[in-house]
Design a protein around this motif. Structure first.
Motif, PDB file in Angstrom:
ATOM      1  N   ALA A 135      17.207 -12.311  22.260  1.00  0.00           N
ATOM      2  CA  ALA A 135      17.658 -12.081  20.889  1.00  0.00           C
ATOM      3  C   ALA A 135      16.500 -12.159  19.904  1.00  0.00           C
ATOM      4  N   LEU A 136      15.588 -13.106  20.103  1.00  0.00           N
ATOM      5  CA  LEU A 136      14.421 -13.210  19.227  1.00  0.00           C
ATOM      6  C   LEU A 136      13.425 -12.086  19.491  1.00  0.00           C
ATOM      7  N   CYS A 137      13.299 -11.652  20.727  1.00  0.00           N
ATOM      8  CA  CYS A 137      12.349 -10.603  21.076  1.00  0.00           C
ATOM      9  C   CYS A 137      12.642  -9.311  20.322  1.00  0.00           C
ATOM     10  N   VAL A 138      13.896  -8.897  20.312  1.00  0.00           N
ATOM     11  CA  VAL A 138      14.259  -7.636  19.660  1.00  0.00           C
ATOM     12  C   VAL A 138      13.919  -7.672  18.178  1.00  0.00           C
ATOM     13  N   VAL A 139      14.001  -8.850  17.572  1.00  0.00           N
ATOM     14  CA  VAL A 139      13.730  -8.989  16.142  1.00  0.00           C
ATOM     15  C   VAL A 139      12.273  -8.685  15.816  1.00  0.00           C
ATOM     16  N   TYR A 140      11.346  -9.082  16.704  1.00  0.00           N
ATOM     17  CA  TYR A 140       9.924  -8.996  16.384  1.00  0.00           C
ATOM     18  C   TYR A 140       9.227  -7.785  16.985  1.00  0.00           C
ATOM     19  N   VAL A 141       9.870  -7.044  17.860  1.00  0.00           N
ATOM     20  CA  VAL A 141       9.256  -5.835  18.415  1.00  0.00           C
ATOM     21  C   VAL A 141       8.854  -4.845  17.321  1.00  0.00           C
ATOM     22  N   PRO A 142       9.715  -4.553  16.319  1.00  0.00           N
ATOM     23  CA  PRO A 142       9.298  -3.581  15.288  1.00  0.00           C
ATOM     24  C   PRO A 142       8.052  -3.991  14.520  1.00  0.00           C
ATOM     25  N   GLN A 143       7.822  -5.284  14.325  1.00  0.00           N
ATOM     26  CA  GLN A 143       6.644  -5.707  13.573  1.00  0.00           C
ATOM     27  C   GLN A 143       5.358  -5.388  14.335  1.00  0.00           C
ATOM     28  N   TYR A 144       5.331  -5.688  15.631  1.00  0.00           N
ATOM     29  CA  TYR A 144       4.152  -5.353  16.426  1.00  0.00           C
ATOM     30  C   TYR A 144       3.990  -3.839  16.532  1.00  0.00           C
ATOM     31  N   PHE A 145       5.086  -3.143  16.660  1.00  0.00           N
ATOM     32  CA  PHE A 145       5.030  -1.680  16.746  1.00  0.00           C
ATOM     33  C   PHE A 145       4.401  -1.085  15.492  1.00  0.00           C
ATOM     34  N   ARG A 146       4.852  -1.521  14.315  1.00  0.00           N
ATOM     35  CA  ARG A 146       4.354  -0.946  13.069  1.00  0.00           C
ATOM     36  C   ARG A 146       2.865  -1.216  12.879  1.00  0.00           C
ATOM     37  N   VAL A 147       2.438  -2.449  13.141  1.00  0.00           N
ATOM     38  CA  VAL A 147       1.026  -2.795  12.960  1.00  0.00           C
ATOM     39  C   VAL A 147       0.145  -2.004  13.925  1.00  0.00           C
ATOM     40  N   VAL A 148       0.498  -1.976  15.197  1.00  0.00           N
ATOM     41  CA  VAL A 148      -0.318  -1.307  16.210  1.00  0.00           C
ATOM     42  C   VAL A 148      -0.276   0.210  16.026  1.00  0.00           C
ATOM     43  N   ARG A 149       0.875   0.750  15.658  1.00  0.00           N
ATOM     44  CA  ARG A 149       0.976   2.204  15.456  1.00  0.00           C
ATOM     45  C   ARG A 149       0.074   2.676  14.322  1.00  0.00           C
ATOM     46  N   ASN A 150       0.098   1.961  13.206  1.00  0.00           N
ATOM     47  CA  ASN A 150      -0.734   2.360  12.070  1.00  0.00           C
ATOM     48  C   ASN A 150      -2.224   2.285  12.410  1.00  0.00           C
ATOM     49  N   GLN A 151      -2.625   1.246  13.122  1.00  0.00           N
ATOM     50  CA  GLN A 151      -4.034   1.136  13.496  1.00  0.00           C
ATOM     51  C   GLN A 151      -4.416   2.188  14.535  1.00  0.00           C
ATOM     52  N   SER A 152      -3.498   2.494  15.458  1.00  0.00           N
ATOM     53  CA  SER A 152      -3.788   3.517  16.471  1.00  0.00           C
ATOM     54  C   SER A 152      -3.959   4.887  15.826  1.00  0.00           C
ATOM     55  N   ALA A 153      -3.128   5.182  14.820  1.00  0.00           N
ATOM     56  CA  ALA A 153      -3.248   6.466  14.126  1.00  0.00           C
ATOM     57  C   ALA A 153      -4.580   6.593  13.401  1.00  0.00           C
ATOM     58  N   GLN A 154      -5.125   5.472  12.922  1.00  0.00           N
ATOM     59  CA  GLN A 154      -6.427   5.506  12.256  1.00  0.00           C
ATOM     60  C   GLN A 154      -7.576   5.602  13.264  1.00  0.00           C
ATOM     61  N   VAL A 155      -7.478   4.819  14.340  1.00  0.00           N
ATOM     62  CA  VAL A 155      -8.582   4.763  15.302  1.00  0.00           C
ATOM     63  C   VAL A 155      -8.712   6.076  16.074  1.00  0.00           C
ATOM     64  N   LYS A 156      -7.615   6.780  16.318  1.00  0.00           N
ATOM     65  CA  LYS A 156      -7.689   7.994  17.138  1.00  0.00           C
ATOM     66  C   LYS A 156      -8.503   9.096  16.459  1.00  0.00           C
ATOM     67  N   ALA A 157      -8.727   8.976  15.153  1.00  0.00           N
ATOM     68  CA  ALA A 157      -9.555   9.966  14.437  1.00  0.00           C
ATOM     69  C   ALA A 157     -11.032   9.620  14.456  1.00  0.00           C
ATOM     70  N   GLU A 158     -11.416   8.503  15.070  1.00  0.00           N
ATOM     71  CA  GLU A 158     -12.815   8.111  15.110  1.00  0.00           C
ATOM     72  C   GLU A 158     -13.617   9.011  16.066  1.00  0.00           C
ATOM     73  N   LEU A 159     -14.919   9.031  15.846  1.00  0.00           N
ATOM     74  CA  LEU A 159     -15.779   9.926  16.623  1.00  0.00           C
ATOM     75  C   LEU A 159     -15.828   9.551  18.098  1.00  0.00           C
ATOM     76  N   PHE A 160     -15.778   8.243  18.408  1.00  0.00           N
ATOM     77  CA  PHE A 160     -15.877   7.857  19.819  1.00  0.00           C
ATOM     78  C   PHE A 160     -14.641   8.293  20.612  1.00  0.00           C
ATOM     79  N   ILE A 161     -13.492   8.402  19.937  1.00  0.00           N
ATOM     80  CA  ILE A 161     -12.296   8.925  20.609  1.00  0.00           C
ATOM     81  C   ILE A 161     -12.461  10.417  20.878  1.00  0.00           C
TER      82      ILE A 161
END
Length: 272
Positions: A135-161
């Motif tokens: 029950a607690l897990c489902v509550v916090y999954v969206p928070q990790y998803f949002r943080v990691v998704r936003n950073q992944s969208a930024q990092v994928k545009a970097e030159l090393f990628i």
């Protein structure tokens, strides 16, 4: 703050590890045993924190509650990490329809109040350690998803990628080798802050009678049972579980704030 928070969390961890061993070794009484004790006995040398309405030792139950709280909270957050971080990386890197679908689902969960969502899930799943963690897990999954998704969208545009793609690296290799270590840096801060919030949510579930079975010592359920005796001047059954919850939440909050300040002061190149 980070040092004080770390000290508090380590002390609670040691208590959580030592209490079951002391109970099994006979140095501490069973947290559910109380027939031989007087009910609502005030704090004394025999019972440092007094006894509750069933004669159970409040000190032992409070110490045992720390083990239960850390076990449920850690299980829930590790499971939330295992689900939210990979989904966020895949969503931010791939984009398109997969990204829109995942964002829609996670935003729907994120808009629901944390306590309300956890209460509904706990009611549907039933009482128990795995069910409370789920029950607690489902509550916090969206928070990790949002943080990691936003950073992944930024990092994928970097030159090393782009360079890795040009050399023939596939999405799985890029996600595992390059994206993961660049987007995971902010997760420890969110983890500690979510742990503090999860302790309160677990206490709220126990207070409402939806958390753990009655045979398992838990701070929220002990506080709920203490309410009936509090107006009569019996304060010790509510003070010690509430104080234990407060100090643990304070320590986790200090640790999270200290980590955030430390990471914000470290240059990005040094973290990489």
């Amino acid at each position: 703050m980070a040092r004080w928070g770390l000290v508090i969390v380590v002390v609670y961890g040691l208590i959580a590890l030592a209490t079951p061993l002391l109970v099994h070794g006979g140095l501490l009484s069973d947290p559910n045993a109380g027939l031989e004790n007087p009910i609502y006995a005030p704090p004394s040398f025999g019972h440092w924190c007094g006894t509750d309405r069933l004669g159970r030792d409040v000190c032992v139950r409070t110490l045992s509650g720390s083990s239960v709280a850390l076990q449920v909270v850690l299980s829930a957050l590790v499971l939330a990490l295992a689900i939210g971080v990979p989904l966020g990386m895949v969503s931010g890197y791939l984009g398109g329809g997969v990204d829109r679908l995942l964002v829609l689902v996670m935003d729907t969960l994120y808009t629901l109040p944390v306590l309300l969502l956890s209460v509904v899930l706990a009611f549907l799943l039933g009482r128990g350690l795995p069910n409370a963690a789920a029950a607690l897990c489902v509550v916090y999954v969206p928070q990790y998803f949002r943080v990691v998704r936003n950073q992944s969208a930024q990092v994928k545009a970097e030159l090393f990628i782009e360079a890795a793609r040009s050399l023939g690296a596939g999405p799985a290799w890029i996600l595992r080798r390059y994206l993961f270590r660049n987007v995971i840096t902010s997760v420890p801060v969110l983890l500690t802050l979510n742990a503090a919030d999860a302790v309160l949510v677990l206490g709220g579930l126990g207070f409402l009678g939806l958390g753990l079975p009655e045979t398992i010592p838990e701070w929220g359920s002990d506080l709920q049972q203490a309410l009936t005796a509090l107006p009569t001047g019996i304060w010790w059954t509510a003070l010690f579980p509430g104080l234990a919850m407060f100090v643990l939440v304070l320590g986790l909050s200090f640790l999270g704030e200290g980590l955030e300040n430390w990471l914000s002061g470290v240059p990005a190149g040094a973290r990489d």
